[in-house]
Design a protein around this motif. Structure first.
Motif, PDB file in Angstrom:
ATOM      1  N   LYS A  15      35.279  41.465  25.950  1.00 36.73           N
ATOM      2  CA  LYS A  15      35.446  41.141  27.371  1.00 36.73           C
ATOM      3  C   LYS A  15      37.083  40.941  27.284  1.00 36.73           C
ATOM      4  N   THR A  17      40.066  39.229  30.147  1.00 41.53           N
ATOM      5  CA  THR A  17      40.527  38.485  31.220  1.00 41.53           C
ATOM      6  C   THR A  17      41.892  38.628  31.464  1.00 41.53           C
ATOM      7  N   TYR A  19      45.112  37.047  33.696  1.00 39.98           N
ATOM      8  CA  TYR A  19      45.673  35.914  34.115  1.00 39.98           C
ATOM      9  C   TYR A  19      46.890  36.065  34.883  1.00 39.98           C
ATOM     10  N   THR A  30      42.431  34.946  38.214  1.00 40.61           N
ATOM     11  CA  THR A  30      41.878  35.625  37.267  1.00 40.61           C
ATOM     12  C   THR A  30      40.885  36.832  37.724  1.00 40.61           C
ATOM     13  N   THR A  32      37.809  39.105  35.397  1.00 36.87           N
ATOM     14  CA  THR A  32      37.431  39.363  34.086  1.00 36.87           C
ATOM     15  C   THR A  32      36.286  40.652  34.168  1.00 36.87           C
ATOM     16  N   TYR A  58      41.558  38.761  25.170  1.00 34.70           N
ATOM     17  CA  TYR A  58      40.503  39.699  24.887  1.00 34.70           C
ATOM     18  C   TYR A  58      39.625  38.857  23.842  1.00 34.70           C
TER      19      TYR A  58
END
Length: 79
Positions: A15, A17, A19, A30, A32, A58
């Motif tokens: 995954k 993400t 920001y 954010t 994701t 990550y």
């Protein structure tokens, strides 16, 4: 966004993400998503005018190391 391995034919999974932080604000925007074959297209809600710092987190799949938060650049929104 694409996550690449330094020296492997195996594409990263896990995954990611992203920001967006703006100076003087405590809140962040954010986005994701889960990687597939080392990449993932992410949609980001509209950012307000100003300069935003971009950080990436990550959460690695098997065989890779996670990254808790890494500064990757800035973006300046003018409209």
């Amino acid at each position: 966004m694409t996550v690449k391995a330094k020296s492997s034919s195996t594409k990263p999974s896990g995954k990611v993400t992203v920001y967006f932080k703006k100076k003087g604000q405590k809140t962040v925007k954010t986005s994701t998503g889960s990687l597939k074959n080392g990449s993932k297209a992410l949609n980001v809600k509209k950012l307000k005018k100003g300069t935003w710092k971009i950080y990436v987190k990550y959460s690695a799949g098997s065989g890779y190391s996670s990254v808790s938060s890494k500064y990757v650049g800035t973006v300046k929104i003018t409209k």
